[in-house]
Design an enzyme around this catalytic site. Structure first.
Site, PDB file in Angstrom:
ATOM      1  N   CYS A 206     -11.270 -27.778  50.697  1.00 41.72           N
ATOM      2  CA  CYS A 206     -11.719 -26.751  51.641  1.00 41.72           C
ATOM      3  C   CYS A 206     -12.483 -27.352  52.813  1.00 41.72           C
ATOM      4  CB  CYS A 206     -12.619 -25.743  50.927  1.00 41.72           C
ATOM      5  SG  CYS A 206     -11.743 -24.630  49.826  1.00 41.72           S
TER       6      CYS A 206
ATOM      7  N   ASP B 124     -20.738 -20.794  45.766  1.00 44.38           N
ATOM      8  CA  ASP B 124     -19.379 -20.264  45.688  1.00 44.38           C
ATOM      9  C   ASP B 124     -19.330 -18.738  45.607  1.00 44.38           C
ATOM     10  OD1 ASP B 124     -18.157 -22.695  45.931  1.00 44.38           O
ATOM     11  OD2 ASP B 124     -17.620 -22.913  43.815  1.00 44.38           O
TER      12      ASP B 124
ATOM     13  N   VAL C 132     -26.656 -25.459  50.085  1.00 45.49           N
ATOM     14  CA  VAL C 132     -25.826 -26.438  49.380  1.00 45.49           C
ATOM     15  C   VAL C 132     -24.871 -27.150  50.329  1.00 45.49           C
ATOM     16  CG1 VAL C 132     -24.167 -26.785  47.510  1.00 45.49           C
ATOM     17  CG2 VAL C 132     -26.022 -25.118  47.242  1.00 45.49           C
TER      18      VAL C 132
END
Length: 418
Positions: free
Chosen positions: A116, A305, A327
């Protein structure tokens, strides 16, 4: 290019079974390189990243097949020591090939990984740790060349940040290195514990997985194993938010509630009714929800996430909220797409400020990465009218049977194949 078409405004209700964790299955697949014995892994999700990993293993020389949700790996051919760009570019987790092959072949050449496009996810933490174990490393022409002619020796390794990938890579390496390895400031994610459980089944000596300090005593040989992959906590969180954003109710089966504590705590504070048993979670909208601020952190903190999905929900709650991303950098690529639905979002460095709007209007949107894609699907489910989501190949990397599961919950969603 395939697209998802959603006609939103329907309350999602029903039951679904949570799939196995991709982020657990991938390192476990690479752990099969540490033995020549047969292995069997169950509850493996059907995702393009899993297919890529299996193709990778077969290319390297490990005979690996997937039937349904079960993967079997058999005795190895002679392993190749080069992992080419064409395979590595498809999946960031391919960096985990380095540890097992380095400790078994004493040399490995790996192209720098893909995955990603969500900012800096440096591999330097991995490389510095390999050096601590005695490896020699050079980077040239987009390849990392690593060698350990005299083998690897245990060492004390302190990570500057608790990197999940680096923790996994050193676990996969240290189990066959000579002597004791201590990982300080290790990642504590459930997926780390799952990998450690597999390595223990193989005969490794691993202590402290799931804490900040992990000790590994190297052994001479590892054997085969059977293992069921843990449920995907990020998939589970996404469906819980789907219930909240559509003012519906879902029951998740085959899930581990303690893995979702940080998310569930925030959803409860919003006002969502959540009930838990040993392996189920039910979530039901019973009243208007209140926005809650979040800061992403390493586990057991709020997961990065789930940041994008949380943003979609906050955009539709009355009031103001703030999300701080601690993060990864550059993980707000979904903001401009959410604004196409009518979201009121302002980005300020690693923070976004959100003012809730009354409703979303369906829109054509484009996926930038896996979790951003989930956020856009959630927005489309809540929006009035038609939403068309393009570049959905990102979603196929991390959500098993997304269309089928959402349809089961009552969503008006379909994939258009081009």
């Amino acid at each position: 290019m395939d697209k998802i078409v959603i006609r939103g405004g329907k309350k999602l209700k029903g039951e679904i079974v949570v799939s196995g964790s991709k982020n657990s299955a991938l390192p476990i697949l690479f752990a099969t390189l540490l033995t020549d014995d047969p292995v069997m892994i169950t509850n493996v999700p059907s995702l393009t990243d899993i297919d890529t990993a299996i193709a990778f293993l077969n290319f390297i020389g490990k005979k690996t097949v997937k039937e349904g949700n079960t993967v079997k790996a058999y005795s190895s051919y002679k392993y190749k020591h080069i992992a080419p760009y064409d395979l590595v570019r498809k999946m960031r987790a391919s960096i985990l090939i380095m540890g097992p092959l380095l400790v078994r072949l004493k040399r490995i050449e790996v192209s720098l990984p893909g995955g990603c496009a969500i900012g800096a996810r440096p591999v330097d933490i991995h490389l510095a740790a390999f050096k601590k174990l005695g490896a020699k490393i050079s980077v040239k022409g987009g390849y990392v060349k690593t060698s350990a002619k005299n083998g690897l020796k245990g060492a004390t390794i302190s990570f500057r940040v608790p990197s999940v990938g680096a923790t996994e890579n050193i676990l996969l390496t240290a189990v066959l290195a000579k002597g004791k390895t201590i990982i300080k400031n290790a990642a504590r994610e459930p997926e780390i514990e799952d990998l450690a459980n597999v390595l223990t089944k193989m005969g490794a000596k691993v202590m402290g997985a799931g804490t900040k300090n992990i000790e590994i005593e190297g052994v001479d040989k590892l054997h085969g194993f059977m293992h069921e992959v843990i449920p995907d906590r990020i998939e589970a969180a996404t469906y819980l938010i789907a219930a909240a954003i559509t003012k519906g109710g879902v029951i998740l089966k085959k899930v581990i509630p303690q893995h979702l504590k940080s998310v569930n705590d925030k959803l409860k504070k919003c006002g969502l009714c959540i009930k838990e048993t040993k392996n189920t979670i039910s979530a039901e909208w019973v009243k208007n929800l209140k926005p809650q601020n979040v800061k992403t952190e390493a586990y057991p903190g709020f997961p990065t996430d789930v940041q994008a999905q949380w943003m979609s929900l906050m955009c539709l709650l009355n009031g103001e909220s703030c999300i701080e991303e601690n993060v990864f950098e550059n993980r707000f690529l979904h903001v401009s797409e959410l604004q196409r639905f009518g979201a009121d979002i302002t980005v300020n460095g690693k923070t976004v400020n959100i003012k809730g709007v009354k409703e979303f209007s369906g829109a054509p949107v484009m996926v930038s990465d896996l979790r951003a894609g989930a956020a856009l699907v959630l927005a489309g489910l809540a929006a009035k009218g038609k939403t068309v989501v393009s570049r959905i190949y990102h979603l196929n990397r991390g959500y098993d049977m997304l269309e089928k599961k959402l349809k089961k919950l009552g969503a008006d969603i379909r994939i258009i194949h081009n």
